[in-house]
Design a protein around this motif. Structure first.
Motif, PDB file in Angstrom:
ATOM      1  N   VAL A  38       0.845  -1.202   0.000  1.00  0.00           N
ATOM      2  CA  VAL A  38       0.000   0.000   0.000  1.00  0.00           C
ATOM      3  C   VAL A  38       0.881   1.252   0.000  1.00  0.00           C
ATOM      4  N   HIS A  39       1.916   1.222   0.835  1.00  0.00           N
ATOM      5  CA  HIS A  39       2.873   2.328   0.955  1.00  0.00           C
ATOM      6  C   HIS A  39       3.459   2.653  -0.431  1.00  0.00           C
ATOM      7  N   VAL A  40       3.893   1.624  -1.128  1.00  0.00           N
ATOM      8  CA  VAL A  40       4.564   1.851  -2.417  1.00  0.00           C
ATOM      9  C   VAL A  40       3.571   2.299  -3.497  1.00  0.00           C
ATOM     10  N   ALA A  63       0.930   4.133  -3.035  1.00  0.00           N
ATOM     11  CA  ALA A  63       0.708   5.561  -2.772  1.00  0.00           C
ATOM     12  C   ALA A  63       1.923   6.373  -3.225  1.00  0.00           C
ATOM     13  N   VAL A  64       3.121   5.862  -2.954  1.00  0.00           N
ATOM     14  CA  VAL A  64       4.347   6.559  -3.354  1.00  0.00           C
ATOM     15  C   VAL A  64       4.422   6.699  -4.883  1.00  0.00           C
ATOM     16  N   VAL A  65       4.042   5.629  -5.590  1.00  0.00           N
ATOM     17  CA  VAL A  65       4.107   5.652  -7.061  1.00  0.00           C
ATOM     18  C   VAL A  65       3.187   6.748  -7.614  1.00  0.00           C
ATOM     19  N   THR A 122       1.131   4.351   6.840  1.00  0.00           N
ATOM     20  CA  THR A 122       1.676   3.007   6.594  1.00  0.00           C
ATOM     21  C   THR A 122       3.160   2.971   6.960  1.00  0.00           C
ATOM     22  N   GLY A 123       3.877   4.071   6.698  1.00  0.00           N
ATOM     23  CA  GLY A 123       5.306   4.128   7.031  1.00  0.00           C
ATOM     24  C   GLY A 123       5.554   3.986   8.523  1.00  0.00           C
ATOM     25  N   VAL A 124       4.771   4.729   9.315  1.00  0.00           N
ATOM     26  CA  VAL A 124       4.960   4.669  10.773  1.00  0.00           C
ATOM     27  C   VAL A 124       4.582   3.271  11.301  1.00  0.00           C
ATOM     28  N   LEU A 125       3.485   2.705  10.750  1.00  0.00           N
ATOM     29  CA  LEU A 125       3.099   1.342  11.160  1.00  0.00           C
ATOM     30  C   LEU A 125       4.210   0.347  10.828  1.00  0.00           C
ATOM     31  N   LEU A 126       4.828   0.537   9.652  1.00  0.00           N
ATOM     32  CA  LEU A 126       5.918  -0.350   9.242  1.00  0.00           C
ATOM     33  C   LEU A 126       7.125  -0.215  10.170  1.00  0.00           C
ATOM     34  N   LEU A 127       7.388   1.029  10.560  1.00  0.00           N
ATOM     35  CA  LEU A 127       8.503   1.258  11.492  1.00  0.00           C
ATOM     36  C   LEU A 127       8.280   0.464  12.762  1.00  0.00           C
ATOM     37  N   GLY A 184      10.124  -3.154  13.758  1.00  0.00           N
ATOM     38  CA  GLY A 184      11.015  -2.848  14.875  1.00  0.00           C
ATOM     39  C   GLY A 184      12.145  -1.913  14.476  1.00  0.00           C
ATOM     40  N   LYS A 185      12.029  -1.330  13.280  1.00  0.00           N
ATOM     41  CA  LYS A 185      13.145  -0.502  12.789  1.00  0.00           C
ATOM     42  C   LYS A 185      13.249   0.841  13.515  1.00  0.00           C
ATOM     43  N   TYR A 186      12.217   1.186  14.294  1.00  0.00           N
ATOM     44  CA  TYR A 186      12.324   2.444  15.048  1.00  0.00           C
ATOM     45  C   TYR A 186      13.440   2.373  16.086  1.00  0.00           C
ATOM     46  N   VAL A 219      15.789   9.177   4.635  1.00  0.00           N
ATOM     47  CA  VAL A 219      15.556  10.041   3.464  1.00  0.00           C
ATOM     48  C   VAL A 219      14.053  10.111   3.189  1.00  0.00           C
ATOM     49  N   MET A 220      13.333   8.971   3.373  1.00  0.00           N
ATOM     50  CA  MET A 220      11.872   8.972   3.194  1.00  0.00           C
ATOM     51  C   MET A 220      11.232   9.985   4.135  1.00  0.00           C
ATOM     52  N   MET A 221      11.644   9.942   5.405  1.00  0.00           N
ATOM     53  CA  MET A 221      11.025  10.825   6.390  1.00  0.00           C
ATOM     54  C   MET A 221      11.352  12.293   6.096  1.00  0.00           C
ATOM     55  N   LEU A 270      14.955  14.543  -4.385  1.00  0.00           N
ATOM     56  CA  LEU A 270      14.958  14.005  -3.020  1.00  0.00           C
ATOM     57  C   LEU A 270      14.017  12.801  -2.910  1.00  0.00           C
ATOM     58  N   SER A 271      12.843  12.898  -3.563  1.00  0.00           N
ATOM     59  CA  SER A 271      11.877  11.795  -3.512  1.00  0.00           C
ATOM     60  C   SER A 271      12.439  10.547  -4.187  1.00  0.00           C
ATOM     61  N   LEU A 272      13.079  10.751  -5.345  1.00  0.00           N
ATOM     62  CA  LEU A 272      13.626   9.593  -6.060  1.00  0.00           C
ATOM     63  C   LEU A 272      14.778   8.979  -5.288  1.00  0.00           C
ATOM     64  N   GLY A 297      16.221  -1.933   1.440  1.00  0.00           N
ATOM     65  CA  GLY A 297      15.198  -2.898   1.804  1.00  0.00           C
ATOM     66  C   GLY A 297      15.465  -4.285   1.205  1.00  0.00           C
ATOM     67  N   HIS A 298      16.343  -4.332   0.193  1.00  0.00           N
ATOM     68  CA  HIS A 298      16.624  -5.612  -0.466  1.00  0.00           C
ATOM     69  C   HIS A 298      18.068  -6.032  -0.297  1.00  0.00           C
ATOM     70  N   GLY A 299      18.617  -5.676   0.841  1.00  0.00           N
ATOM     71  CA  GLY A 299      19.944  -6.187   1.201  1.00  0.00           C
ATOM     72  C   GLY A 299      21.109  -5.282   0.920  1.00  0.00           C
TER      73      GLY A 299
HETATM   74  C1  HEM Z   1       6.812   9.323   7.461  1.00  0.00           C
HETATM   75  C2  HEM Z   1       7.271   8.897   6.316  1.00  0.00           C
HETATM   76  C3  HEM Z   1       7.751   7.505   6.013  1.00  0.00           C
HETATM   77  C4  HEM Z   1       8.080   6.469   6.854  1.00  0.00           C
HETATM   78  C5  HEM Z   1       8.061   6.439   8.375  1.00  0.00           C
HETATM   79  C6  HEM Z   1       8.489   5.353   6.015  1.00  0.00           C
HETATM   80  C7  HEM Z   1       8.889   4.109   6.465  1.00  0.00           C
HETATM   81  C8  HEM Z   1       9.084   3.006   5.693  1.00  0.00           C
HETATM   82  C9  HEM Z   1       9.384   1.674   6.186  1.00  0.00           C
HETATM   83  C10 HEM Z   1       9.559   1.314   7.658  1.00  0.00           C
HETATM   84  C11 HEM Z   1       9.479   0.851   5.114  1.00  0.00           C
HETATM   85  C12 HEM Z   1       9.787  -0.646   5.143  1.00  0.00           C
HETATM   86  C13 HEM Z   1      11.163  -0.842   4.597  1.00  0.00           C
HETATM   87  C14 HEM Z   1      12.040  -1.618   5.473  1.00  0.00           C
HETATM   88  O1  HEM Z   1      11.569  -2.275   6.412  1.00  0.00           O
HETATM   89  O2  HEM Z   1      13.265  -1.536   5.236  1.00  0.00           O
HETATM   90  C15 HEM Z   1       9.258   1.648   3.925  1.00  0.00           C
HETATM   91  C16 HEM Z   1       9.291   1.169   2.624  1.00  0.00           C
HETATM   92  C17 HEM Z   1       9.338   1.977   1.507  1.00  0.00           C
HETATM   93  N1  HEM Z   1       9.181   3.350   1.487  1.00  0.00           N
HETATM   94 FE1  HEM Z   1       8.776   4.535   3.081  1.00  0.00          FE
HETATM   95  N2  HEM Z   1       8.377   5.724   4.701  1.00  0.00           N
HETATM   96  C18 HEM Z   1       7.949   7.033   4.656  1.00  0.00           C
HETATM   97  C19 HEM Z   1       7.766   7.807   3.519  1.00  0.00           C
HETATM   98  C20 HEM Z   1       8.171   7.419   2.261  1.00  0.00           C
HETATM   99  C21 HEM Z   1       8.307   8.305   1.115  1.00  0.00           C
HETATM  100  C22 HEM Z   1       7.987   9.798   1.135  1.00  0.00           C
HETATM  101  C23 HEM Z   1       8.778   7.554   0.070  1.00  0.00           C
HETATM  102  C24 HEM Z   1       9.122   7.954  -1.326  1.00  0.00           C
HETATM  103  C25 HEM Z   1       9.368   9.166  -1.719  1.00  0.00           C
HETATM  104  C26 HEM Z   1       8.909   6.185   0.554  1.00  0.00           C
HETATM  105  C27 HEM Z   1       9.310   5.105  -0.231  1.00  0.00           C
HETATM  106  C28 HEM Z   1       9.353   3.792   0.194  1.00  0.00           C
HETATM  107  C29 HEM Z   1       9.603   2.648  -0.669  1.00  0.00           C
HETATM  108  C30 HEM Z   1       9.817   2.694  -2.180  1.00  0.00           C
HETATM  109  C31 HEM Z   1       9.599   1.514   0.153  1.00  0.00           C
HETATM  110  C32 HEM Z   1       9.768   0.064  -0.284  1.00  0.00           C
HETATM  111  C33 HEM Z   1      11.168  -0.414   0.000  1.00  0.00           C
HETATM  112  C34 HEM Z   1      11.261  -1.900  -0.341  1.00  0.00           C
HETATM  113  O3  HEM Z   1      11.501  -2.201  -1.506  1.00  0.00           O
HETATM  114  O4  HEM Z   1      11.105  -2.703   0.537  1.00  0.00           O
HETATM  115  N3  HEM Z   1       8.547   6.138   1.878  1.00  0.00           N
HETATM  116  N4  HEM Z   1       9.005   2.955   4.300  1.00  0.00           N
END
Ligand code: HEM
Length: 155
Positions: free
Chosen positions: A9-11, A13-15, A66-71, A75-77, A90-92, A138-140, A150-152
């Protein structure tokens, strides 16, 4: 089960989000900057941006939640602000940047285009264009480092 679903879902939305920013940067801006009538260009820009800003707000919140839930789930927080989580940092950072721009957009655009007759619109568009390239970069970078790590990928 939940974490992979949340990443998906996170990705998605990002796309949609960064794809939109990319489109505005590489298609819309060059078009606007080539328009003869600068007032028309400003109005067209405001219409585009107004419409997209609602979309961007939805993506911002879906990505943030979704990002915060994933953190939390991964346990990455615990290891936030370390080299292993550079991608997440960089995402944050880019998330925060968008958050500030979208929160203060009315004030920012009001300042930039406030007195439409007096300002040098070409200059404002050059500035906005540079700004869009910067935030797209910055986004890219967030996508690139996030997926790589995320992939090693390791520093
Ligand atoms: C508050 C903001 C955000 C938080 C807390 C957050 C956190 C995370 C976390 C925890 C993951 C799981 C990856 C892992 O476990 O290593 C993830 C995946 C990902 N995030 Fe974010 N994210 C945020 C915003 C963004 C933004 C703004 C972008 C792009 C501009 C982004 C792009 C991605 C992508 C592409 C992945 C997939 C990585 C993979 O291939 O596993 N995120 N994010």
């Amino acid at each position: 089960v939940t974490a992979p679903l949340l990443v998906a879902v996170h990705v998605v939305a990002v796309v949609l989000w960064i794809g939109g920013v990319g489109f505005v940067t590489v298609v819309v801006f060059p078009m606007l900057m080539r328009m003869e009538d600068s007032l028309e260009a400003v109005l067209a820009f405001q219409r585009f941006e107004k419409k997209f800003s609602l979309h961007a707000k939805i993506y911002l919140w879906v990505t943030g939640v979704t990002g915060v839930l994933l953190l939390y789930l991964t346990g990455k927080y615990h290891i936030l602000f370390r080299a292993e989580t550079l991608g997440i940092n960089v995402m944050m950072a880019s998330w925060l940047f968008y958050f500030l721009v979208l929160t203060f957009e009315k004030r920012i655009f009001g300042r930039l285009f406030g007195r439409a007759k007096e300002i040098d619109t070409k200059k404002v568009f050059r500035l906005l264009n540079a700004f869009h390239w910067m935030i797209l970069g910055l986004s890219l970078l967030a996508v690139f480092v996030g997926v790589w790590q995320g992939h090693g990928g390791r520093l």
